[in-house]
Design an enzyme around this catalytic site. Structure first.
Site, mmCIF file in Angstrom:
data_model
loop_
_atom_site.group_PDB
_atom_site.id
_atom_site.type_symbol
_atom_site.label_atom_id
_atom_site.label_comp_id
_atom_site.label_asym_id
_atom_site.label_seq_id
_atom_site.Cartn_x
_atom_site.Cartn_y
_atom_site.Cartn_z
ATOM 1 C CG ASN A 84 -50.246 -15.398 62.352
ATOM 2 O OD1 ASN A 84 -50.642 -16.623 62.498
ATOM 3 N ND2 ASN A 84 -50.046 -14.764 61.007
ATOM 4 C CG HIS A 103 -50.338 -13.673 57.159
ATOM 5 N ND1 HIS A 103 -49.460 -14.053 56.350
ATOM 6 C CD2 HIS A 103 -50.303 -13.124 58.112
ATOM 7 C CE1 HIS A 103 -48.204 -13.703 56.978
ATOM 8 N NE2 HIS A 103 -48.557 -13.122 58.369
ATOM 9 C CD GLU A 155 -46.329 -16.140 56.618
ATOM 10 O OE1 GLU A 155 -47.139 -17.033 57.238
ATOM 11 O OE2 GLU A 155 -45.444 -15.478 56.886
ATOM 12 C CD GLU A 173 -48.916 -9.248 59.152
ATOM 13 O OE1 GLU A 173 -48.456 -9.395 60.299
ATOM 14 O OE2 GLU A 173 -49.172 -10.038 58.553
ATOM 15 N N GLY A 179 -40.832 -11.720 59.338
ATOM 16 C CA GLY A 179 -39.894 -12.706 59.590
ATOM 17 C C GLY A 179 -38.304 -12.452 59.093
ATOM 18 C CB SER A 192 -39.344 -7.736 62.160
ATOM 19 O OG SER A 192 -39.281 -8.741 61.237
HETATM 20 P P1 13P Z 1 -42.860 -11.952 62.243
HETATM 21 O O1 13P Z 1 -43.522 -10.888 63.493
HETATM 22 O O2 13P Z 1 -42.190 -12.882 62.642
HETATM 23 O O3 13P Z 1 -42.226 -10.896 61.423
HETATM 24 O O4 13P Z 1 -44.378 -11.985 61.519
HETATM 25 C C1 13P Z 1 -45.115 -11.141 61.342
HETATM 26 C C2 13P Z 1 -46.573 -11.825 60.899
HETATM 27 O O5 13P Z 1 -46.633 -12.164 59.503
HETATM 28 C C3 13P Z 1 -47.791 -11.658 61.699
HETATM 29 O O6 13P Z 1 -48.799 -12.089 60.945
#
Ligand code: 13P
Length: 249
Positions: free
Chosen positions: A9, A94, A96, A166, A172, A212
Protein backbone atom coordinates in the site's frame (compact mmCIF):
# COMPACT_ATOMS: atom_id res chain seq x y z
CA UNK A 1 -5.09 -24.13 0.31
CA UNK A 2 -5.63 -20.42 0.99
CA UNK A 3 -4.03 -17.92 -1.30
CA UNK A 4 -0.87 -16.30 0.12
CA UNK A 5 -0.86 -12.59 -0.65
CA UNK A 6 1.54 -9.73 -0.11
CA UNK A 7 0.18 -6.33 -1.11
CA UNK A 8 2.03 -3.03 -1.00
CA UNK A 9 0.00 0.00 0.00
CA UNK A 10 1.95 2.96 -1.30
CA UNK A 11 -0.47 5.43 0.34
CA UNK A 12 0.09 9.04 -0.88
CA UNK A 13 3.71 8.57 -1.88
CA UNK A 14 5.80 8.79 -5.06
CA UNK A 15 5.44 10.99 -8.12
CA UNK A 16 4.94 9.53 -11.61
CA UNK A 17 8.65 9.09 -12.33
CA UNK A 18 9.27 7.51 -8.92
CA UNK A 19 6.33 5.17 -9.40
CA UNK A 20 7.69 4.05 -12.75
CA UNK A 21 11.13 3.57 -11.22
CA UNK A 22 9.80 1.47 -8.34
CA UNK A 23 7.77 -0.74 -10.69
CA UNK A 24 10.85 -1.25 -12.88
CA UNK A 25 12.80 -2.22 -9.77
CA UNK A 26 10.01 -4.60 -8.70
CA UNK A 27 10.02 -6.22 -12.14
CA UNK A 28 13.73 -6.91 -11.71
CA UNK A 29 13.09 -8.81 -8.44
CA UNK A 30 12.45 -12.52 -8.18
CA UNK A 31 9.27 -13.26 -6.25
CA UNK A 32 8.33 -16.50 -4.59
CA UNK A 33 6.07 -18.21 -7.17
CA UNK A 34 3.35 -19.25 -4.78
CA UNK A 35 2.66 -15.75 -3.48
CA UNK A 36 0.17 -13.39 -5.09
CA UNK A 37 1.79 -9.92 -5.28
CA UNK A 38 -0.13 -6.65 -5.53
CA UNK A 39 0.75 -2.96 -5.41
CA UNK A 40 -1.76 -0.24 -4.56
CA UNK A 41 -0.59 2.99 -6.14
CA UNK A 42 -2.16 6.45 -5.91
CA UNK A 43 -5.04 6.85 -8.40
CA UNK A 44 -3.05 8.99 -10.82
CA UNK A 45 -0.46 6.26 -11.38
CA UNK A 46 -2.88 3.35 -11.77
CA UNK A 47 -3.28 3.34 -15.55
CA UNK A 48 0.48 3.58 -16.11
CA UNK A 49 1.09 0.90 -13.49
CA UNK A 50 -1.36 -1.45 -15.22
CA UNK A 51 0.52 -0.94 -18.51
CA UNK A 52 3.90 -1.29 -16.88
CA UNK A 53 3.01 -4.54 -15.12
CA UNK A 54 1.26 -6.15 -18.11
CA UNK A 55 2.59 -9.66 -18.61
CA UNK A 56 4.00 -9.83 -15.06
CA UNK A 57 2.44 -11.48 -12.02
CA UNK A 58 2.07 -8.13 -10.22
CA UNK A 59 -1.54 -7.10 -9.66
CA UNK A 60 -2.35 -3.38 -9.48
CA UNK A 61 -4.85 -2.22 -6.86
CA UNK A 62 -6.58 1.03 -5.94
CA UNK A 63 -6.44 2.35 -2.37
CA UNK A 64 -10.05 3.51 -2.29
CA UNK A 65 -13.10 4.16 -4.49
CA UNK A 66 -16.51 5.80 -4.26
CA UNK A 67 -19.63 3.72 -3.70
CA UNK A 68 -21.77 5.35 -6.41
CA UNK A 69 -21.70 4.22 -10.04
CA UNK A 70 -21.30 7.80 -11.35
CA UNK A 71 -22.61 11.29 -10.72
CA UNK A 72 -21.93 14.62 -9.06
CA UNK A 73 -19.21 13.54 -6.62
CA UNK A 74 -16.37 15.94 -7.36
CA UNK A 75 -12.98 14.40 -6.88
CA UNK A 76 -14.19 10.81 -6.62
CA UNK A 77 -13.53 7.65 -8.65
CA UNK A 78 -15.98 4.77 -9.22
CA UNK A 79 -15.49 1.02 -9.38
CA UNK A 80 -16.42 1.01 -13.06
CA UNK A 81 -13.72 3.59 -13.80
CA UNK A 82 -11.11 1.46 -12.06
CA UNK A 83 -12.33 -1.70 -13.73
CA UNK A 84 -12.27 0.14 -17.06
CA UNK A 85 -8.52 0.77 -16.84
CA UNK A 86 -7.78 -2.80 -15.82
CA UNK A 87 -7.67 -2.40 -12.05
CA UNK A 88 -9.28 -5.48 -10.56
CA UNK A 89 -8.54 -5.04 -6.86
CA UNK A 90 -9.38 -2.29 -4.38
CA UNK A 91 -8.37 -1.71 -0.76
CA UNK A 92 -11.37 -0.62 1.31
CA UNK A 93 -11.67 0.39 4.96
CA UNK A 94 -8.07 1.31 5.62
CA UNK A 95 -7.77 2.86 9.08
CA UNK A 96 -6.51 6.10 7.53
CA UNK A 97 -9.71 6.30 5.46
CA UNK A 98 -11.76 5.55 8.57
CA UNK A 99 -9.89 8.11 10.72
CA UNK A 100 -9.22 11.02 8.34
CA UNK A 101 -12.14 10.66 5.93
CA UNK A 102 -14.73 9.47 8.42
CA UNK A 103 -15.52 6.24 6.60
CA UNK A 104 -17.99 4.24 8.65
CA UNK A 105 -18.77 0.53 8.56
CA UNK A 106 -22.09 1.34 6.86
CA UNK A 107 -20.39 3.35 4.13
CA UNK A 108 -17.80 0.61 3.67
CA UNK A 109 -20.55 -1.97 3.24
CA UNK A 110 -21.84 0.14 0.34
CA UNK A 111 -18.35 0.42 -1.16
CA UNK A 112 -17.88 -3.34 -0.87
CA UNK A 113 -21.15 -3.90 -2.72
CA UNK A 114 -20.17 -1.49 -5.49
CA UNK A 115 -16.79 -3.20 -5.92
CA UNK A 116 -18.31 -6.68 -6.08
CA UNK A 117 -20.99 -5.55 -8.54
CA UNK A 118 -18.11 -4.56 -10.80
CA UNK A 119 -16.38 -7.92 -10.36
CA UNK A 120 -13.55 -6.41 -8.39
CA UNK A 121 -11.61 -8.11 -5.63
CA UNK A 122 -11.67 -6.33 -2.25
CA UNK A 123 -8.92 -6.17 0.35
CA UNK A 124 -10.98 -5.18 3.37
CA UNK A 125 -9.04 -3.55 6.23
CA UNK A 126 -10.02 -3.30 9.87
CA UNK A 127 -8.34 -3.30 13.26
CA UNK A 128 -8.43 -1.80 16.71
CA UNK A 129 -6.90 1.35 18.15
CA UNK A 130 -4.53 1.22 21.11
CA UNK A 131 -7.29 2.21 23.56
CA UNK A 132 -9.43 -0.71 22.40
CA UNK A 133 -6.58 -3.11 23.07
CA UNK A 134 -5.78 -1.56 26.44
CA UNK A 135 -9.40 -1.91 27.50
CA UNK A 136 -9.49 -5.44 26.05
CA UNK A 137 -12.22 -4.45 23.61
CA UNK A 138 -10.15 -5.42 20.56
CA UNK A 139 -11.87 -8.73 19.80
CA UNK A 140 -15.35 -7.18 20.05
CA UNK A 141 -14.31 -4.20 17.95
CA UNK A 142 -12.95 -6.41 15.16
CA UNK A 143 -16.06 -8.58 15.33
CA UNK A 144 -18.27 -5.52 14.89
CA UNK A 145 -16.17 -4.14 12.00
CA UNK A 146 -16.53 -7.47 10.18
CA UNK A 147 -20.22 -7.81 11.05
CA UNK A 148 -21.18 -4.32 9.94
CA UNK A 149 -18.92 -4.09 6.92
CA UNK A 150 -19.15 -7.57 5.44
CA UNK A 151 -21.68 -9.92 7.00
CA UNK A 152 -24.46 -8.84 4.65
CA UNK A 153 -22.58 -10.74 1.92
CA UNK A 154 -23.65 -14.20 0.85
CA UNK A 155 -21.16 -17.04 1.02
CA UNK A 156 -20.31 -17.04 -2.69
CA UNK A 157 -19.39 -13.34 -2.60
CA UNK A 158 -16.56 -14.14 -0.18
CA UNK A 159 -14.57 -15.60 -3.06
CA UNK A 160 -13.72 -11.96 -3.87
CA UNK A 161 -12.85 -10.81 -0.37
CA UNK A 162 -9.44 -10.77 1.29
CA UNK A 163 -9.25 -9.55 4.88
CA UNK A 164 -6.45 -7.39 6.24
CA UNK A 165 -6.16 -7.08 10.01
CA UNK A 166 -4.21 -3.91 10.73
CA UNK A 167 -4.03 -2.89 14.39
CA UNK A 168 -3.94 0.91 14.18
CA UNK A 169 -1.26 1.15 16.89
CA UNK A 170 1.11 -0.85 14.70
CA UNK A 171 0.73 1.20 11.49
CA UNK A 172 3.74 3.32 10.64
CA UNK A 173 4.89 3.20 14.25
CA UNK A 174 7.60 0.56 14.03
CA UNK A 175 5.57 -1.29 16.65
CA UNK A 176 4.45 -4.66 15.30
CA UNK A 177 1.90 -6.95 16.84
CA UNK A 178 3.84 -9.92 18.14
CA UNK A 179 3.42 -13.05 16.01
CA UNK A 180 1.35 -14.48 18.88
CA UNK A 181 -0.91 -11.40 18.98
CA UNK A 182 -1.40 -11.58 15.22
CA UNK A 183 -2.17 -15.31 15.34
CA UNK A 184 -4.60 -14.85 18.23
CA UNK A 185 -6.58 -12.19 16.34
CA UNK A 186 -6.47 -14.06 13.03
CA UNK A 187 -7.81 -17.17 14.76
CA UNK A 188 -10.56 -15.01 16.27
CA UNK A 189 -11.42 -13.64 12.81
CA UNK A 190 -11.71 -17.17 11.43
CA UNK A 191 -13.88 -18.23 14.37
CA UNK A 192 -16.21 -15.29 13.78
CA UNK A 193 -16.44 -16.19 10.08
CA UNK A 194 -17.13 -19.83 10.92
CA UNK A 195 -19.90 -18.83 13.34
CA UNK A 196 -21.58 -16.57 10.79
CA UNK A 197 -21.05 -18.80 7.72
CA UNK A 198 -19.30 -22.14 8.14
CA UNK A 199 -15.89 -23.60 8.75
CA UNK A 200 -15.19 -24.22 5.06
CA UNK A 201 -15.72 -20.54 4.27
CA UNK A 202 -13.67 -19.46 7.30
CA UNK A 203 -10.81 -21.66 6.14
CA UNK A 204 -10.97 -20.38 2.57
CA UNK A 205 -10.58 -16.62 3.19
CA UNK A 206 -7.06 -15.18 3.14
CA UNK A 207 -6.40 -13.01 6.18
CA UNK A 208 -3.44 -10.64 5.88
CA UNK A 209 -1.62 -8.86 8.70
CA UNK A 210 -0.60 -5.22 8.33
CA UNK A 211 1.36 -2.88 10.57
CA UNK A 212 5.12 -2.30 10.45
CA UNK A 213 5.87 -5.51 8.54
CA UNK A 214 9.54 -5.42 7.52
CA UNK A 215 11.99 -7.92 6.03
CA UNK A 216 13.26 -8.60 9.56
CA UNK A 217 9.92 -9.64 11.06
CA UNK A 218 7.91 -10.95 8.08
CA UNK A 219 9.06 -14.55 8.33
CA UNK A 220 7.91 -14.98 11.91
CA UNK A 221 4.55 -13.30 11.25
CA UNK A 222 3.85 -15.25 8.05
CA UNK A 223 4.73 -18.49 9.83
CA UNK A 224 1.59 -18.18 11.97
CA UNK A 225 -1.10 -20.70 11.06
CA UNK A 226 -3.83 -18.18 10.33
CA UNK A 227 -1.72 -15.45 8.73
CA UNK A 228 -1.86 -15.65 4.94
CA UNK A 229 0.32 -12.70 4.07
CA UNK A 230 0.70 -9.00 4.64
CA UNK A 231 -0.43 -5.52 3.69
CA UNK A 232 2.75 -3.51 3.63
CA UNK A 233 3.06 0.27 3.93
CA UNK A 234 6.49 1.84 4.33
CA UNK A 235 8.51 -1.21 3.34
CA UNK A 236 6.59 -1.53 0.04
CA UNK A 237 8.30 1.64 -1.22
CA UNK A 238 11.66 -0.13 -1.54
CA UNK A 239 11.77 -2.93 -4.12
CA UNK A 240 14.37 -5.00 -2.24
CA UNK A 241 12.49 -4.78 1.05
CA UNK A 242 9.16 -5.59 -0.56
CA UNK A 243 10.65 -8.58 -2.39
CA UNK A 244 12.31 -9.78 0.81
CA UNK A 245 8.91 -9.67 2.51
CA UNK A 246 7.22 -11.56 -0.36
CA UNK A 247 10.01 -14.11 -0.19
CA UNK A 248 9.70 -14.48 3.58
CA UNK A 249 7.05 -17.19 3.06
P1 13P B 1 3.26 0.28 7.61
O1 13P B 1 3.75 -1.01 7.03
O2 13P B 1 4.01 1.48 7.12
O3 13P B 1 3.16 0.20 9.12
O4 13P B 1 1.75 0.49 7.08
C1 13P B 1 0.86 -0.55 7.19
C2 13P B 1 -0.36 -0.19 6.42
O5 13P B 1 -1.09 0.70 6.79
C3 13P B 1 -0.63 -0.92 5.18
O6 13P B 1 -1.91 -0.65 4.70
Amino acid sequence: MRKQIVAGNWKMNLNAAESQELIDALKAQTFNDGVHVAIATPYVHLAAAVDQTAGTSIDVAAQNMHQAASGAYTGEVSAAMLEGIGVKTVILGHSERRAYFHETDALLAEKVNAALENDMHVIFCFGEELEDRKSEAHFDLVTSQLTNGLFHLNASQWANITLAYEPVWAIGTGETASPAQAQEMHAHIRAVLAAKYDDALAQSVSVLYGGSVKPANAKEIFAQTDVDGGLIGGASLKAEDFAAIVNAF
